[in-house]
Design a protein around this motif. Structure first.
Motif, short mmCIF file in Angstrom:
data_model
loop_
_atom_site.label_atom_id
_atom_site.label_comp_id
_atom_site.label_asym_id
_atom_site.label_seq_id
_atom_site.Cartn_x
_atom_site.Cartn_y
_atom_site.Cartn_z
N GLU A 235 0.86 -1.18 0.00
CA GLU A 235 0.00 0.00 0.00
C GLU A 235 0.89 1.23 0.00
O GLU A 235 1.80 1.34 0.84
N ASP A 236 0.64 2.13 -0.93
CA ASP A 236 1.51 3.32 -1.08
C ASP A 236 2.98 2.92 -1.09
O ASP A 236 3.82 3.58 -0.47
N GLY A 237 3.29 1.83 -1.74
CA GLY A 237 4.69 1.43 -1.90
C GLY A 237 5.30 0.68 -0.72
O GLY A 237 6.44 0.23 -0.78
N LYS A 238 4.52 0.51 0.38
CA LYS A 238 5.06 -0.16 1.58
C LYS A 238 4.64 -1.63 1.60
O LYS A 238 3.45 -1.94 1.63
N PHE A 239 5.63 -2.49 1.62
CA PHE A 239 5.38 -3.93 1.59
C PHE A 239 5.02 -4.47 2.97
O PHE A 239 5.66 -4.15 3.97
N LYS A 240 3.99 -5.34 3.02
CA LYS A 240 3.59 -5.96 4.28
C LYS A 240 3.19 -7.42 4.04
O LYS A 240 2.32 -7.70 3.20
N LYS A 241 3.86 -8.34 4.74
CA LYS A 241 3.48 -9.77 4.63
C LYS A 241 2.20 -9.99 5.41
O LYS A 241 2.07 -9.51 6.54
N MET A 242 1.27 -10.74 4.87
CA MET A 242 -0.03 -10.92 5.53
C MET A 242 -0.16 -12.29 6.18
O MET A 242 -1.15 -12.58 6.81
N PHE A 243 0.79 -13.14 5.97
CA PHE A 243 0.73 -14.48 6.57
C PHE A 243 2.14 -14.87 6.96
O PHE A 243 3.02 -14.93 6.12
N ARG A 244 2.32 -15.11 8.25
CA ARG A 244 3.67 -15.41 8.76
C ARG A 244 3.63 -16.64 9.63
O ARG A 244 3.48 -16.53 10.84
N PRO A 245 3.76 -17.82 9.06
CA PRO A 245 3.86 -19.00 9.91
C PRO A 245 5.17 -18.92 10.68
O PRO A 245 6.12 -18.29 10.22
N THR A 246 5.23 -19.57 11.87
CA THR A 246 6.49 -19.51 12.61
C THR A 246 7.59 -20.17 11.79
O THR A 246 8.74 -19.76 11.81
N GLU A 247 7.21 -21.20 11.05
CA GLU A 247 8.19 -21.85 10.19
C GLU A 247 7.51 -22.26 8.88
O GLU A 247 6.36 -22.73 8.92
N LEU A 248 8.20 -22.08 7.77
CA LEU A 248 7.64 -22.52 6.49
C LEU A 248 7.70 -24.04 6.41
O LEU A 248 8.67 -24.65 6.87
N MET A 249 6.69 -24.65 5.81
CA MET A 249 6.76 -26.10 5.59
C MET A 249 7.67 -26.36 4.39
O MET A 249 7.81 -25.50 3.51
N PRO A 250 8.29 -27.54 4.30
CA PRO A 250 9.16 -27.83 3.15
C PRO A 250 8.35 -27.81 1.86
O PRO A 250 7.24 -28.35 1.81
N VAL A 251 8.91 -27.21 0.83
CA VAL A 251 8.18 -27.07 -0.43
C VAL A 251 7.91 -28.43 -1.07
O VAL A 251 6.97 -28.60 -1.85
N GLU A 252 8.73 -29.40 -0.70
CA GLU A 252 8.54 -30.76 -1.25
C GLU A 252 7.11 -31.26 -0.96
O GLU A 252 6.52 -31.94 -1.79
N ASN A 253 6.57 -30.91 0.21
CA ASN A 253 5.20 -31.33 0.55
C ASN A 253 4.20 -30.86 -0.50
O ASN A 253 3.24 -31.54 -0.83
N TYR A 254 4.45 -29.65 -1.00
CA TYR A 254 3.56 -29.06 -2.01
C TYR A 254 3.81 -29.69 -3.38
O TYR A 254 2.89 -30.13 -4.07
N LEU A 255 5.08 -29.78 -3.75
CA LEU A 255 5.44 -30.26 -5.09
C LEU A 255 5.02 -31.71 -5.30
O LEU A 255 4.51 -32.08 -6.37
N ARG A 256 5.19 -32.53 -4.26
CA ARG A 256 4.95 -33.97 -4.40
C ARG A 256 3.46 -34.31 -4.57
O ARG A 256 3.11 -35.44 -4.90
N MET A 257 2.60 -33.35 -4.33
CA MET A 257 1.17 -33.62 -4.49
C MET A 257 0.69 -33.39 -5.92
O MET A 257 -0.48 -33.59 -6.22
N GLN A 258 1.61 -32.93 -6.81
CA GLN A 258 1.17 -32.54 -8.15
C GLN A 258 1.97 -33.22 -9.25
O GLN A 258 3.19 -33.24 -9.23
#
Ligand SMILES: Cc1ncc(C[n+]2csc(CCOP(=O)(O)OP(=O)(O)O)c2C)c(N)n1
Length: 297
Positions: A235-258
């Motif tokens: 907003e007005d050039g200022k970046f803000k993350k809207m979802f912050r898990p304490t830790e990201l899950m491994p991307v493999e979990n996502y990739l392996r489902m497709q």
């Protein structure tokens, strides 16, 4: 909460994520809106003549110029003294990110008073799943097939939200069908702002990505939980993350489902994981720095 303004009985595939983007979008806008939609899966499946699923004014526009038509509609409303009706250019990633991008850039540069919303199923789905600028690195598609000498798409996803900010857009956001409240809040906020607003919604496609149609929301949520799709607002050039898990899950979990990623080897998955980790960290730094992206991009 508004009525459901997308009626059932449309012909999208079972588990289509894109129709949910349309449904959530209209829950946020209500009826005082005109949708200009480019050719694509959603247009074809929601408006088979003589029927339509759209309970709001809706125009089918050529693949390449949903945004140009939206700008014209806005000008016509202005000439009538109508300042209240929202005009939205709505299209798939092929329509907005690639072929229609000249018109997107023009509207952003002029700061025309419209909203542009991309439903991103990461391929040209309607014509049989060809690669688009929004297809992720490593995904196998009809025009980026994996094989002996190819891992699938060889370059990273085009970052249109940041390109929109580089044009000076006052409001830019990413959203996901797995987080409907966040998605609707962003559209509502965008409605209260003048000028060109850009929202990019991640919408999994069971047919194109190769997963069971019951898993659409799970996949959409995993994309966010792994950092493969990051929810933010600028907003007005200022970046803000809207979802912050304490830790990201491994991307493999996502990739392996497709199926589209099924050929990826460990080292290729690591390239994707490293890329996510780096992006995640740099976006954190960007947010903390408070830098105004509109001034530096
Ligand atoms: C100028 C032009 N080129 C090609 C086509 C064929 N075409 C129709 S829809 C489509 C793909 C649309 O992709 P996207 O915008 O990502 O929407 P999706 O189908 O994935 O929902 C293509 C290539 C066309 N209609 N017009």
């Amino acid at each position: 909460m508004n009525d459901d303004l997308i009626s059932p009985g449309h012909r999208t595939c079972a588990g289509c994520g894109s129709i949910l983007a349309a449904r959530h979008m209209l829950k946020a806008t209500g009826r005082d809106v005109i949708i200009c939609e480019s050719t694509g899966c959603l247009e074809v499946t929601s408006t088979q003549y003589p029927l339509t699923s759209w309970k709001v004014p809706w125009i089918h526009v050529l693949f390449e110029n949903a945004v140009s038509v939206a700008v014209g509609v806005k000008a016509a409303l202005w000439a009538q003294g109508n300042e209240h009706t929202q005009v939205i250019a709505f299209g798939g990633d092929g329509g907005i990110v690639d072929i229609g991008f000249g018109a997107v850039s023009g509207a952003l540069e002029r700061n025309d008073d419209i909203m542009i919303i991309t439903y991103d199923n990461e391929a040209y789905a309607n014509t049989g799943i060809q690669r688009s600028g929004a297809t992720p690195f490593g995904a196998s598609t009809g025009t980026s097939p994996h094989g002996k000498v190819s891992i699938g798409k060889k370059v990273w996803k085009k970052n249109v939200p940041m390109i929109a900010v580089a044009h000076g857009a006052g409001y830019v956001a990413s959203a996901s069908i797995a987080y409907p409240k966040d998605l609707q809040d962003k559209i509502k906020k965008a409605m209260s702002i003048k000028g060109t607003r850009y929202i990019h919604i991640h919408t999994p496609c069971p047919v194109g990505w190769g997963f069971d149609s019951s898993k659409t929301i799970e996949i959409a949520r995993l994309a966010v939980q792994t950092g493969m799709w990051i929810l933010f607002e600028i907003e007005d050039g200022k970046f803000k993350k809207m979802f912050r898990p304490t830790e990201l899950m491994p991307v493999e979990n996502y990739l392996r489902m497709q199926k589209r990623f099924e050929h990826l080897k460990e080292e290729e998955i690591k390239i994707i994981q490293d890329h996510i980790n780096q992006t995640w960290k740099e976006l954190d730094n960007l947010e903390k720095s408070g830098v105004n992206l509109r001034t530096i991009l």
